[in-house]
Write a protein that holds these residues in place. Structure first.
Motif, mmCIF file in Angstrom:
data_model
loop_
_atom_site.group_PDB
_atom_site.id
_atom_site.type_symbol
_atom_site.label_atom_id
_atom_site.label_comp_id
_atom_site.label_asym_id
_atom_site.label_seq_id
_atom_site.Cartn_x
_atom_site.Cartn_y
_atom_site.Cartn_z
ATOM 1 N N UNK A 160 40.162 64.331 32.709
ATOM 2 C CA UNK A 160 41.409 64.685 33.028
ATOM 3 C C UNK A 160 41.806 64.628 34.715
ATOM 4 N N UNK A 161 40.721 63.822 35.440
ATOM 5 C CA UNK A 161 41.039 63.656 36.884
ATOM 6 C C UNK A 161 41.928 62.389 37.085
ATOM 7 N N UNK A 162 42.408 62.689 38.297
ATOM 8 C CA UNK A 162 43.379 61.553 38.877
ATOM 9 C C UNK A 162 42.512 61.034 39.854
ATOM 10 N N UNK A 163 41.718 60.014 39.783
ATOM 11 C CA UNK A 163 40.948 59.418 40.609
ATOM 12 C C UNK A 163 40.621 57.962 40.647
ATOM 13 N N UNK A 164 41.165 57.473 41.721
ATOM 14 C CA UNK A 164 41.132 56.000 41.858
ATOM 15 C C UNK A 164 39.678 55.469 42.272
ATOM 16 N N UNK A 171 34.236 47.919 48.161
ATOM 17 C CA UNK A 171 34.428 46.524 48.010
ATOM 18 C C UNK A 171 33.383 46.053 46.793
ATOM 19 N N UNK A 172 32.155 46.664 46.790
ATOM 20 C CA UNK A 172 31.208 46.223 45.491
ATOM 21 C C UNK A 172 31.891 46.055 44.436
ATOM 22 N N UNK A 173 32.572 47.289 43.959
ATOM 23 C CA UNK A 173 33.396 47.329 42.724
ATOM 24 C C UNK A 173 34.387 46.366 42.433
ATOM 25 N N UNK A 179 34.429 39.187 39.624
ATOM 26 C CA UNK A 179 33.411 38.105 38.981
ATOM 27 C C UNK A 179 33.619 38.349 37.471
ATOM 28 N N UNK A 180 33.920 39.569 36.920
ATOM 29 C CA UNK A 180 34.111 39.829 35.491
ATOM 30 C C UNK A 180 35.418 39.144 35.077
ATOM 31 N N UNK A 181 36.309 39.040 35.782
ATOM 32 C CA UNK A 181 37.953 38.402 35.595
ATOM 33 C C UNK A 181 37.517 36.819 35.392
#
Length: 216
Positions: A160-164, A171-173, A179-181
């Motif tokens: 229930x947190x709002x966390x981008x 940048x790693x993520x 890559x996944x896309x």
């Protein structure tokens, strides 16, 4: 070989402008950008949070009472469970653009079955990161030069947190998402752009401006 294009931006504050662009509507009336072909706007398709598909005219009517801002804020209101007040500068949603070069996208959309499969794979990609519950809406724009999907997601966590930061922290993520896309898009003849490339990232708004300038 074509590149799998995945762009994203964090959305804060006033969401009216982005809502007009994505929905192609405002207050029950059409809101069509300069770079769009008004004759093709009727071909756009929109999906709500439940995955229900709407034609452009249906979506225009729907969004009169369910604006983009209202849809995002409603998701947060219903699922945010923390006692801490949400900051004014918090990231309320994240916008994605998913597409490729013009020739590749025209090729994909020249076959209805392939186009439907491509749309489905994009939805699967988003769900694998954010879950179905965080997808606010998806928009297929066929009234601009190159067919493309927009998607907006709320970065709400399971607790229930709002966390981008839980989804796009660093940048790693973002590189991992790229890559996944690209791996998902391989079957359509797309590949990932060069890792570590010095090419500048084009934010969605800048991308849209480029499309406007290109069509003038």
């Amino acid at each position: 070989m074509s590149y799998a294009i995945l762009r994203m931006q964090k959305v804060k504050g006033n969401m009216t402008g982005i809502g007009k662009h994505l929905d192609r509507s405002y207050d029950g009336s059409d809101s069509i950008p300069e770079n769009a072909n008004i004759d093709n706007t009727k071909n756009n398709i929109h999906w709500d949070k439940n995955g229900t598909a709407y034609t452009q005219s249906e979506w225009t009517a729907y969004t009169k009472e369910n604006t983009f801002t209202k849809r995002v804020n409603q998701e947060i209101k219903e699922r945010y469970t923390q006692d801490k007040k949400i900051r004014k500068d918090a990231v309320k949603c994240i916008e994605y653009i998913m597409t490729s070069d013009h020739q590749k996208m025209v090729e994909i959309f020249s076959d209805q079955k392939t186009a439907q499969e491509w749309i489905k794979d994009n939805k699967v990609f988003l769900e694998s990161i954010y879950g179905k519950e965080n997808i606010v809406s998806i928009h297929l724009h066929l009234d601009e030069q190159t067919p493309h999907l927009h998607a907006t997601v709320t970065p709400l966590t399971e607790d229930g947190r709002l966390s981008a930061k839980d989804y796009i922290n660093g940048k790693k993520v973002l590189r991992e998402q790229q890559t996944m896309y690209a791996e998902i898009m391989e079957k359509y003849g797309m590949e990932r752009g060069e890792k570590g490339s010095t090419a500048k990232h084009t934010r969605p708004r800048a991308y849209r401006k480029q499309q406007i300038d290109r069509n003038r």
